[in-house]
Write an enzyme that holds these catalytic residues in place. Structure first.
Site, mmCIF file in Angstrom:
data_model
loop_
_atom_site.group_PDB
_atom_site.id
_atom_site.type_symbol
_atom_site.label_atom_id
_atom_site.label_comp_id
_atom_site.label_asym_id
_atom_site.label_seq_id
_atom_site.Cartn_x
_atom_site.Cartn_y
_atom_site.Cartn_z
ATOM 1 N N SER A 1 34.765 62.700 34.455
ATOM 2 C CA SER A 1 36.214 62.563 34.450
ATOM 3 C C SER A 1 36.828 63.881 34.026
ATOM 4 O O SER A 1 36.189 64.689 33.332
ATOM 5 C CB SER A 1 36.641 61.459 33.475
ATOM 6 O OG SER A 1 38.038 61.485 33.237
ATOM 7 N N TYR B 1 35.427 57.619 25.217
ATOM 8 C CA TYR B 1 35.432 57.965 26.643
ATOM 9 C C TYR B 1 35.304 59.464 26.874
ATOM 10 O O TYR B 1 34.525 59.910 27.725
ATOM 11 C CB TYR B 1 36.721 57.425 27.282
ATOM 12 C CG TYR B 1 36.746 57.484 28.787
ATOM 13 C CD1 TYR B 1 36.083 56.523 29.543
ATOM 14 C CD2 TYR B 1 37.459 58.475 29.460
ATOM 15 C CE1 TYR B 1 36.120 56.546 30.925
ATOM 16 C CE2 TYR B 1 37.495 58.509 30.848
ATOM 17 C CZ TYR B 1 36.819 57.549 31.578
ATOM 18 O OH TYR B 1 36.851 57.583 32.947
#
Length: 269
Positions: A146, A159
């Site tokens: 990401s 995350y």
């Protein structure tokens, strides 16, 4: 339909294939003639997608329902492939989620599931499939990271750290495997129009973001696949995302990769 004897003899394993970027990868690879092994929790969706792709592209498309938060799932997937005579030539590690609550308020079982899903499972799937790719002299691995991997850490969220691991591990494995014909790419998208924000309960806040920040999953997949085929270890799809990532890191990703490959004092061969 784009198909040839080379791709027809190769199979791609796609995790999280029932929606979003996973479904887009399945469609993209099927259109190029790859056989598929589709993995996700929702077997009904997998079967519908398999029927669609088989009819459209005349490919073999197997499905295997599995929850990758289960530590036994990666071995079960590879065992299923072996039992059915399927050699995995392409691995798309796409399955993922993000925690929604503060770390200290989240039950350990939930935290452990998040780590299993996005750290241990993709690493194990690479370990279980990369050896065969290396032996055959050809393979492609795309790991979903990401743009968060290039961002400052967010309060309470694992995350960012997880996606940083995926990005760095992908580059390390690419260094090892590329001389043997196996490319590994960390695909680092930004905001993508999928079910992710609905599942995470963040759709309302996400919908307030400017449209220029968003990409369609098909565009992310196209850039990611072109990157792994070209041997690029990191792919940040979209101009806006590239600018954002470069502004958050002092050294360009390509320079970091070169330095890591050449200056590693622990390199084995």
């Amino acid at each position: 339909m784009k198909s040839n004897s080379t791709t027809n003899s190769r199979t791609a394993l796609v995790t999280g294939a029932s929606a979003g970027i996973g479904t887009a990868f399945a469609r993209h690879l099927a259109a190029q003639g790859y056989s598929l092994l589709l993995v996700a929790r929702r077997e009904d969706r997998l079967k519908d997608l398999a029927a669609e792709l088989t009819d459209a592209h005349n490919i073999r498309c197997d499905v295997f329902a599995a929850d990758l938060t289960d530590p036994a799932a990666p071995a079960a997937i590879v065992h299923h492939a072996t039992a059915h005579g399927i050699a995995i030539d392409v691995l798309i590690n796409n399955a993922g989620l993000s925690g929604k609550t503060a770390f200290t308020e989240t039950p350990w079982e939930t935290v452990a599931g998040e780590l299993q899903l996005m750290v241990t499972a993709p690493t194990e799937l690479m370990h279980r499939t990369a050896g065969g790719m290396r032996q055959r002299g050809w393979g492609r691995i795309v790991n979903l990271s990401s743009i968060a991997a290039f961002s400052p850490p967010g309060a309470s969220l694992l995350y960012t750290g997880i996606k940083s691991y995926v990005a760095l591990a992908s580059q390390s494995l690419d260094m090892e495997l590329k001389p043997h014909g196996v490319h590994v790419t960390a695909l680092c998208p930004g905001f993508t129009r999928t079910e992710f924000h609905d599942v995470m309960g963040t759709r309302e806040s996400a919908s307030r973001l400017p449209g220029i920040l968003w990409q369609q999953p098909e565009d992310v997949v196209r850039e990611g696949w072109n990157a792994v085929m070209s041997g690029n270890p990191v792919c940040i799809p979209g101009t806006v995302n590239k600018i954002a990532a470069s502004s958050m890191r002092p050294l360009p990703v390509r320079v970091q990769y070169i330095l890591g490959r050449t200056l590693n004092p622990f390199k084995n061969g």
